[in-house]
Scaffold this motif. Structure first.
Motif, PDB file in Angstrom:
ATOM      1  N   ALA A  98       9.019  30.685  45.564  1.00  0.00           N
ATOM      2  CA  ALA A  98       9.043  29.220  45.557  1.00  0.00           C
ATOM      3  C   ALA A  98       7.756  28.712  44.920  1.00  0.00           C
ATOM      4  N   GLU A 153      12.769  34.970  51.894  1.00  0.00           N
ATOM      5  CA  GLU A 153      13.533  34.293  50.840  1.00  0.00           C
ATOM      6  C   GLU A 153      14.519  35.245  50.167  1.00  0.00           C
ATOM      7  N   THR A 203      17.879  31.353  44.458  1.00  0.00           N
ATOM      8  CA  THR A 203      16.495  30.906  44.637  1.00  0.00           C
ATOM      9  C   THR A 203      15.617  31.215  43.422  1.00  0.00           C
ATOM     10  N   ASN A 263      13.911  28.816  40.962  1.00  0.00           N
ATOM     11  CA  ASN A 263      12.529  28.357  41.141  1.00  0.00           C
ATOM     12  C   ASN A 263      11.719  28.444  39.856  1.00  0.00           C
ATOM     13  N   ASN A 302      14.037  18.878  42.815  1.00  0.00           N
ATOM     14  CA  ASN A 302      14.962  19.109  43.924  1.00  0.00           C
ATOM     15  C   ASN A 302      15.730  17.813  44.183  1.00  0.00           C
ATOM     16  N   PRO A 342      19.980  25.948  45.802  1.00  0.00           N
ATOM     17  CA  PRO A 342      19.240  24.842  45.193  1.00  0.00           C
ATOM     18  C   PRO A 342      20.177  23.879  44.461  1.00  0.00           C
TER      19      PRO A 342
END
Ligand SMILES: [Zn+2]
Length: 926
Positions: A723, A733, A780, A783, A794, A846
């Motif tokens: 992240a 994660e 993820t 990112n 976001n 996301p």
């Protein structure tokens, strides 16, 4: 022969036989050189399998090879029962199947079969290979069952047929060899360099409705087609902190499609297990709310059996050959319904966990012996209930219907208040607010529109029928009864071609059928009213037909046709196709058919030129991105074969189309890490299934730079890219776990160490794209867009009290693994072959907002959520926040590109309808 003479002959023979048996079956200590459960000692599968062969000399056993593993080992199942039963295994298997299928039996016949049959109990071990108690308790249990002569053991052998199955041979070989390679016992560790199942590691327990992996296929064949045990017990390891083990029964929610007997039977067997430990003075068993395990989800080795009316048991126990400590968790020390007999902090040895496991196995086997005929009759009863439900109008009560009732009632009540003529008296004045008039039940829960399906028709003329056949095969591996049309037929005015498949719900495993075709409706589950959500044990929604993009018609009335029953477990091939005759200029392949990508890769490997048609071919089903292959002998050779082998529909074209774009293969790198990334393993498996060449790339190589020399496209799955603001991806994660020190492992594994870091890796990835490389990020790992400063943010935020944007809190928005409907721009090359709307696997994924001016900078939206109700299956609390959010985009970076797919487009090798979102990015069109 007189009795006397017979005895004279037989007695010495019996004596001789028992002596022989004692000689033939060595104890684990005699065979391995140590007791199972000794500190710092593990045996590998080669040794264990050799020991199974010794045990197979006993007349209490039969050793069965259930198939090859992904690494090519033979997977063993040792059947144990009394010598008399072992001789009649075929009969007991037949009884078990007949009762489980329940088809064509009367209650009287079922009772009689239940009286004759034996309880069939499955016990496995070793599925998750670093959970070493599993494989080792299996060996010890085998030994005890084969050699013990106490009354209880003999009664168990007399009444039970026990299937002791090794769930993951490859894993035990890897983990035990790794642990034992250190001469100094104190240095022995489980930090293996790669996944302990060739492709998917821990996800080998996430594959049991899909059966992608060979071990899953082997196991499912025994569980759902061959033996159909009434009880199956799946051993795992890692008891919740402050306990010794978590076991049945489990917490809510359970799945609404289950027969209630499943739920109460889990209670009964769970009580027998817990009780036995308490009698033996073995504390630390926690159940129900004491652990995270529920019975909602399908797809685990323990949970898929529920959908087949089997009592599935899971225990998660502590224990390790390297002694450990039972942690102090103060709240667990007060006895309650979850943990009636708490364990106190202490040192814990491997052998204790082995002893616990054997006790638990004996508890289950003793229960099965005592309630033999009931267990056999009950599985018949559940199957019969399922057949009856599938043969009549039946309604499953889902939370959505309950919500509809409440909404309708609230609306009427509000209207009634306004209408003074209908004041306090009458239908709305009840003592309890939650008691409402029966008419709502009739209107909503008995509405004919809401009836369960009687069956489903999978038309053979759907575009991607070969993928539909893969779906049918997943059902067949799972023991589902499937029918196939032998001729064209018409139902309710709709014509279906011969070769269409039919799956009816009047069958014993109806819960599994419903679950594979229907949306899951997970209840809203919070810690308290208005509080944070309770995370489901795994996915909340997974409907396989949706994930695979299989088209089916749902029939709510009885229907029939020229249907032939496919034998149980008979795996199907897609219908062979012929190459179109009119192929003067060349051939066309639709990118909406997944197998087309296999053919394209084979053609490219054979040196054949392949093109894409950005606009497709007007007036044909070949839409944007259709593959065009100019006619040639080489092309014809490949296509003739694939049309036949993988059911590929190839159409011919008489004239070369005007606008064509030549494609060529790219050099593909798939991110991986020391210890192995599971989602990366699934992509690796997928690449092999679809004939892509690839290389695995590790963080150290990325940090070293010069990536363009070796790669054209890099794939980063969930967990790879940290992240924003974090130095490196964490295990939480989905990223890499703890890694060993370089000098403690062999040189060959050292290049695998390391993690993607913001400081060293990200700048190299940016350079790679700027110099023309393509990066595909999933989940993820999107990112990366934030790290390199793309104009996106976001989408799922709100303004906090201080006026700053912050992520939406769980009380307002929470979407665990579920299927959501996304919209796609079908003219975008990245989306070739996609329909305008398609389900995506969304797992707290996301979602993006493109900044003002992003499009001017070349950022293109590929997929988005068009409505405030995108949920198709699962649980989507606060789904309205998704409306107009971007699910996927592509952005230029220098002369290269970055693709960001928020949803899990390759999810566990199941999300077949979104595979092409990855495949399309793996060709050069420059
Ligand atoms: Zn496990």
């Amino acid at each position: 022969m007189t009795n006397k003479f017979y005895h004279m002959l037989l007695l010495p023979m019996l004596f001789y036989a028992s002596v022989l048996q004692a000689q033939k079956v060595p104890s684990p200590k005699e065979f391995f050189g140590f007791n199972i459960g000794d500190d710092y000692k593990l045996t590998n599968y080669t040794q264990a399998s050799a020991y199974f062969k010794k045990l197979a000399a006993s007349d209490r056993t039969k050793l069965v090879d259930i198939g090859l593993t992904e690494e090519g080992r033979h997977q063993d199942m040792l059947i144990v029962s009394s010598p008399e039963n072992i001789k009649k295994l075929a009969r007991f298997k037949d009884i078990s199947q007949k009762l489980a299928h329940a088809n064509g039996l009367t209650d009287v016949q079922a009772k009689s079969l239940a009286a004759e049959g034996k309880s069939v109990v499955w016990i496995d071990g070793g599925l998750h290979a670093t959970e070493v108690v599993g494989a080792h308790q299996l060996i010890e249990t085998m030994y005890q069952l084969v050699t013990r002569n106490d009354e209880e053991t003999l009664n168990i052998l007399k009444n039970d047929v026990i299937l002791l199955t090794h769930a993951n041979p490859d894993g035990q070989e890897l983990v035990s060899n790794w642990y034992m390679r250190e001469a100094d016992p104190k240095k022995r560790k489980m930090d293996v360099p790669r996944l302990w199942q060739k492709y998917v590691g821990h996800d080998n327990n996430r594959d049991f409705y899909m059966m992608n992996m060979k071990e899953s296929q082997n196991i499912s064949k025994q569980l759902f087609v061959e033996w159909i045990p009434q009880i199956m017990y799946n051993h795992h390891q890692r008891g919740p902190a402050g306990s010794v083990l978590a076991g049945p029964p489990y917490r809510d929610p359970f799945n609404y499609v289950f027969d209630p007997l499943i739920v109460t039977s889990i209670d009964a067997v769970g009580a027998a297990m817990n009780n036995r430990l308490n009698v033996e003075g073995k504390p630390g068993y926690t159940q129900r709310a004491g652990s995270q395990f529920s019975t909602w989800w399908n797809g685990g080795l323990r949970t898929t059996p529920y959908f087949h009316n089997m009592v599935g048991l899971l225990t998660e126990i502590i224990g390790n050959p390297t002694p450990e400590t039972v942690a102090l968790v103060p709240d667990r020390l007060i006895p309650n319904g979850a943990t009636p007999n708490p364990v106190v902090p202490q040192q814990w040895h491997f052998r204790q966990s082995i002893d616990y496991s054997v006790s638990l196995n004996y508890a289950v086997l003793d229960y099965a012996a005592r309630y033999r005929s009931q267990l056999l009759y009950n599985i018949y009863k559940m199957g019969k209930n399922a057949i009856d439900r599938g043969r009549s109008d039946h309604w499953t009560f889902y939370p959505k219907y309950i919500d509809s009732i409440k909404t309708a009632y609230a609306k009427d009540k509000k209207a009634a208040k306004k209408d003074s003529s209908r004041n306090q008296s009458g239908e709305f004045s009840f003592g309890r607010e939650d008691t409402i008039p029966n008419k709502y039940y009739t209107a909503i829960l008995k509405n004919p529109v809401n009836r369960d399906a009687r069956g489903y028709i999978i038309p053979a003329n759907q575009t991607d029928f070969p993928t539909a056949v893969k779906f049918i095969n997943a059902l067949l591996y799972s023991g589902i009864q499937v029918q196939k049309a032998t001729a064209d037929f018409t139902i309710a005015g709709k014509k279906y071609p011969a070769g269409s498949y039919i799956v009816k719900t009047d069958q014993a495993f109806r819960p599994h059928v419903l679950d594979m075709f229907e949306p899951q409706d997970h209840p809203n589950d919070f810690q308290y009213e208005g509080g944070p959500p309770i995370r489901p044990y795994d996915s909340a929604g997974w409907t396989l037909a949706f994930q695979m993009g299989v088209k089916s018609d749902r029939m709510t009335d009885a229907f029939n046709g020229p249907f032939q029953v496919v034998p149980y477990g008979a795996i199907q091939s897609p219908p062979k196709q012929n190459l179109a005759a009119a192929a003067k200029a060349g051939y066309l392949l639709s990118p909406s058919i997944n197998n087309a990508f296999i053919a394209v890769n084979d053609l490219l490997k054979a040196g054949v030129e392949v093109f894409r048609l950005p606009k497709g071919v007007a007036g044909t089903p070949n839409g944007p991105g259709t593959f065009f292959i100019p006619a040639s002998a080489k092309a014809q050779n490949v296509l003739v074969k694939e049309a036949s082998d993988i059911g590929l529909k190839v159409s011919g074209i008489a004239e070369t189309p005007a606008a064509v774009v030549k494609i060529s293969p790219l050099r593909i790198g798939i991110f991986n890490t020391y210890g192995g990334s599971i989602p990366s393993g699934w992509v690796r498996w997928l690449m092999e299934q679809y004939h892509y060449n690839y290389t695995q790339i590790y963080p150290q190589e990325i940090d070293g730079g010069n990536l363009n020399q070796k790669y054209d496209v890099l794939i980063f799955v969930t967990g790879a890219i940290p992240a924003l603001g974090r130095a490196e991806a964490t295990a939480g994660e989905g990223g890499p776990g703890r890694q060993p020190k370089a000098d403690s492992i062999a040189a060959e594994f050292r290049p695998w160490l390391g993690k993607i870091t913001a400081e060293k890796s990200i700048p190299q990835l940016k350079k790679f794209m700027e110099a023309g490389g393509t990066i595909v990020t999933i989940g993820t790992s999107t990112n990366l867009a934030y790290h390199i400063g793309l104009p996106v943010h976001n989408y799922l935020t709100e303004k906090g009290a201080n006026g700053k944007e912050r992520p939406l809190p769980g009380t307002k928005y929470y979407i665990p693994g579920s299927l959501l409907k996304a919209s796609f721009d079908t003219s975008e090359p990245a989306n070739y072959g996609m329909p305008a709307q398609n389900d995506v696997v969304f797992d707290r994924s996301p979602v993006f907002k493109l900044d003002a001016g992003a499009e001017a900078k070349g950022v293109k939206r590929l997929a988005w959520f068009a409505t405030d109700k995108p949920l198709d299956s699962g649980w989507a609390w606060g789904q309205k926040y998704l409306k107009d959010g971007t699910a996927a985009f592509v952005a230029p970076v220098g002369s290269g590109e970055m693709y960001a797919f928020g949803p899990e487009i390759t999810f566990r090798g199941q999300a077949q309808s979104t595979f092409r979102l990855l495949f399309n990015q793996l060709y050069s069109n420059k």
